[in-house]
Design an enzyme around this catalytic site. Structure first.
Site, PDB file in Angstrom:
ATOM      1  CE1 TYR A  12      -2.749 -42.998 -11.479  1.00  0.00           C
ATOM      2  CE2 TYR A  12      -4.887 -42.153 -12.174  1.00  0.00           C
ATOM      3  CZ  TYR A  12      -3.554 -41.949 -11.877  1.00  0.00           C
ATOM      4  OH  TYR A  12      -3.026 -40.687 -11.951  1.00  0.00           O
ATOM      5  CD  GLU A  21      -0.903 -36.464 -15.793  1.00  0.00           C
ATOM      6  OE1 GLU A  21      -1.613 -36.165 -16.782  1.00  0.00           O
ATOM      7  OE2 GLU A  21      -1.361 -37.052 -14.812  1.00  0.00           O
ATOM      8  CD1 TRP A  32      -5.306 -41.810 -15.899  1.00  0.00           C
ATOM      9  CD2 TRP A  32      -3.591 -40.770 -16.870  1.00  0.00           C
ATOM     10  NE1 TRP A  32      -4.191 -42.001 -15.121  1.00  0.00           N
ATOM     11  CE2 TRP A  32      -3.123 -41.374 -15.690  1.00  0.00           C
ATOM     12  CE3 TRP A  32      -2.684 -40.058 -17.655  1.00  0.00           C
ATOM     13  CZ2 TRP A  32      -1.801 -41.298 -15.272  1.00  0.00           C
ATOM     14  CZ3 TRP A  32      -1.359 -39.985 -17.236  1.00  0.00           C
ATOM     15  CH2 TRP A  32      -0.939 -40.598 -16.055  1.00  0.00           C
TER      16      TRP A  32
END
Length: 187
Positions: A18, A40, A48
């Site tokens: 990522y 988000e 995350w």
């Protein structure tokens, strides 16, 4: 010789992929901007990596992040999402996603695209920061405060300043790669 990466992603293959391929790359595609806004939103209060590990489940559950479809979700779809163990089953965040899809479409109508709207806050160009250590990057800024307030005024939910700053980092509105990271000068 191994590439130097930002410290936050080291040691996890999914995180590193990522980081290497997506995080901080200027993104102006409305479909992808909405995807990151959803992710988000669900990340608020969580890590995350948790969201990244569930990303494909989110993609399936939310019709490939198609905001036009999501804007029309009714109670039966919301109830089915609340039963989906593959995603974060937070009723307020799920409902916020539907509300945000509706507000997203309204912003597109007003500005021609969500990208036009959001990137205007940085005059169409990423802000390049100079952090030696990712831990020095802020959680929010006066600019993310401003964007958050404007989004809330437009009806968006779960778009606090910290969520918005994370969105700005992810979509390349700000370059918060560490200055010695191999991606710093690439994005």
């Amino acid at each position: 010789m191994e590439k130097h990466r930002c410290g936050w992603c080291k040691g996890d293959a999914l995180y590193e992929k990522y980081h290497d391929e997506e995080w901080g790359v200027p993104l102006k595609d409305d479909d992808r901007l909405f995807e990151f806004l959803i992710l988000e939103t669900f990340q608020a209060g969580l890590s995350w990596i948790t969201i990244l590990r569930k990303r494909e489940n989110f993609r399936q559950a939310f019709d490939h992040f198609d905001y036009k479809k999501i804007a029309k979700y009714g109670e039966s779809k919301i109830e089915s999402l609340l039963q989906d163990a593959g995603i974060i089953r937070n009723k307020l965040k799920i409902r916020a996603t539907v509300t945000n899809a509706q507000a997203y479409i309204d912003v597109q109508k007003e500005f021609g695209s969500f990208s036009n709207y959001i990137w205007e806050f940085v005059n169409g160009r990423p802000i390049k920061n100079n952090h030696r250590d990712y831990k020095n990057a802020p959680a929010h800024t006066p600019l993310s405060d401003t964007i958050s307030k404007d989004l809330k005024k437009r009806g968006f939910k779960f778009v606090g300043s910290t969520v918005i700053y994370a969105h700005m980092q992810a979509t390349g509105m700000v370059n918060d790669h560490e200055i010695n990271c191999f991606r710093y000068n690439e994005v």
